[in-house]
Motif scaffolding. Structure first.
Motif, short mmCIF file in Angstrom:
data_model
loop_
_atom_site.label_atom_id
_atom_site.label_comp_id
_atom_site.label_asym_id
_atom_site.label_seq_id
_atom_site.Cartn_x
_atom_site.Cartn_y
_atom_site.Cartn_z
N GLY A 161 39.81 30.35 45.98
CA GLY A 161 38.23 30.43 45.50
C GLY A 161 37.47 31.85 45.90
O GLY A 161 37.03 32.19 45.09
N TYR A 162 38.06 32.34 46.85
CA TYR A 162 37.35 33.74 47.23
C TYR A 162 37.78 34.63 46.21
O TYR A 162 37.13 35.44 45.60
N ALA A 163 39.02 34.61 45.71
CA ALA A 163 39.46 35.45 44.43
C ALA A 163 38.94 35.22 43.10
O ALA A 163 38.47 36.11 42.47
N ALA A 164 38.73 33.86 43.00
CA ALA A 164 37.67 33.57 41.79
C ALA A 164 36.29 34.04 41.85
O ALA A 164 35.70 34.60 40.99
N ASP A 165 35.74 33.92 43.04
CA ASP A 165 34.42 34.61 43.21
C ASP A 165 34.44 36.13 43.20
O ASP A 165 33.57 36.73 42.30
N ARG A 166 35.46 36.69 43.47
CA ARG A 166 35.51 38.08 43.54
C ARG A 166 35.84 38.70 41.94
O ARG A 166 34.90 39.84 41.58
N VAL A 167 36.49 38.02 41.24
CA VAL A 167 36.58 38.34 39.62
C VAL A 167 35.25 37.95 39.04
O VAL A 167 34.97 39.13 38.57
#
Length: 309
Positions: A153-159
């Motif tokens: 989820g953090y990776a998705a938000d960062r992208v």
């Protein structure tokens, strides 16, 4: 506006990136940027990388604090906040407990209570000490933290943040069900996310239009164990040390993929009544729960016409 989809395997999960732009070159650049960012986060957080920040923290458990990048410090700080709010139902320090259970194999050796009690001594978000100047100390020797419940989820938000900073007016990042979307499809219609049937992932239980929101589903679709006629989820209750029964899936909709990811885990552990009550106290968060008898429960401000059959 045009769009293109990229499917790839990252962070041990299937990612689907849908980038939009005015031309093919712009879309290609965004897709490449997205993959690079996810790879960066995986290298930083993975427990399987001995050089990752997570591995260094775990190696120093019970010892001196470790200086970590500011973004990891802030991520842990947010995780601690959710642990506090959920009274420990969500806890990134349950790595030692998870090592007792391996749901990827048919023959799971069920640990005894003594082994669970020993692992519980090395578990507990209150033993994660946030200190000055981005230093973190794991207080208990043998503690093992992990970001499996929030990392994708953090990776998705960062992208998403990178794409928006670059001018993207819409897009989708889907990390095996942890999804964030904003804007609309090129034809102006909303992005649509399907929630899998808890008994058959090839079927959709319902569809949700998503605009400037994030969705995460935690379920025992594949990783589970049956014991004495009860199906247990791969999610471990960090307060008791045992896998969670009686819940087939939890879907949470909120403002960010990281938050939805964490809340879905918390609700799964808390159970139907406590979990929905918890979500009802949070602004702009909604959930749908399917229990072991295929009953569907919804939080106060969401109304989905669906049934499990």
């Amino acid at each position: 506006m045009e769009s293109r989809k990229l499917q790839t395997r990252l962070m041990g999960s299937d990612f689907e990136l849908i980038a939009t732009g005015d031309n093919d070159a712009e879309i290609t650049e965004r897709l490449e940027q997205g993959v690079s960012e996810i790879q960066r986060i995986e290298a930083m957080l993975s427990v399987f990388n001995e050089q990752s920040v997570t591995s260094k923290l775990n190696a120093r458990a019970g010892n001196l604090p470790v200086e970590v990048p500011a973004e990891v410090y802030e991520l842990v700080k947010r995780c601690q906040h959710i642990s506090n709010m959920s009274q420990g139902a969500f806890d990134i320090s349950s790595g030692t407990l998870k090592q007792l259970f391996n749901f990827k194999y048919d023959h799971l050796a069920w640990p005894d209570q003594e082994a669970v009690d020993t692992a519980l001594k090395n578990t507990g978000y209150r033993h994660i000490l946030l200190q000055d100047n981005n230093h973190i100390r794991l207080e208990q020797p043998g503690m093992q933290i992990g970001f499996g419940a929030v990392g994708k989820g953090y990776a998705a938000d960062r992208v998403k943040a990178l794409w928006i900073a670059g001018g993207a007016k819409s897009g989708v990042i889907n990390a095996s069900g942890d999804l964030t979307a904003w804007g609309t499809q090129p034809d102006g219609s909303p992005w649509i996310v399907g929630i899998a049937h808890p008994d058959d992932t090839s079927r959709m239980l319902f569809w949700l239009p998503v605009k400037n929101a994030s969705v995460a589903t935690s379920g025992n679709y594949e990783q589970y164990v049956e014991r004495d006629g009860i199906r247990y989820s791969h999610n471990i209750d960090p307060r008791t040390g045992w896998p969670v029964p009686f819940i087939k899936s939890v879907t949470v909709i909120s403002r960010s993929a990281e938050l939805s990811d964490a809340l879905a885990t918390a609700v799964t552990v808390m159970g139907v009544q406590a979990g929905i009550h918890f979500i009802n106290q949070l602004p702009d968060a909604h959930c749908i729960v399917v229990d072991d008898k295929n009953n569907i429960f919804q939080s106060a401000n969401i109304h989905i016409n669906a049934k499990v059959d």
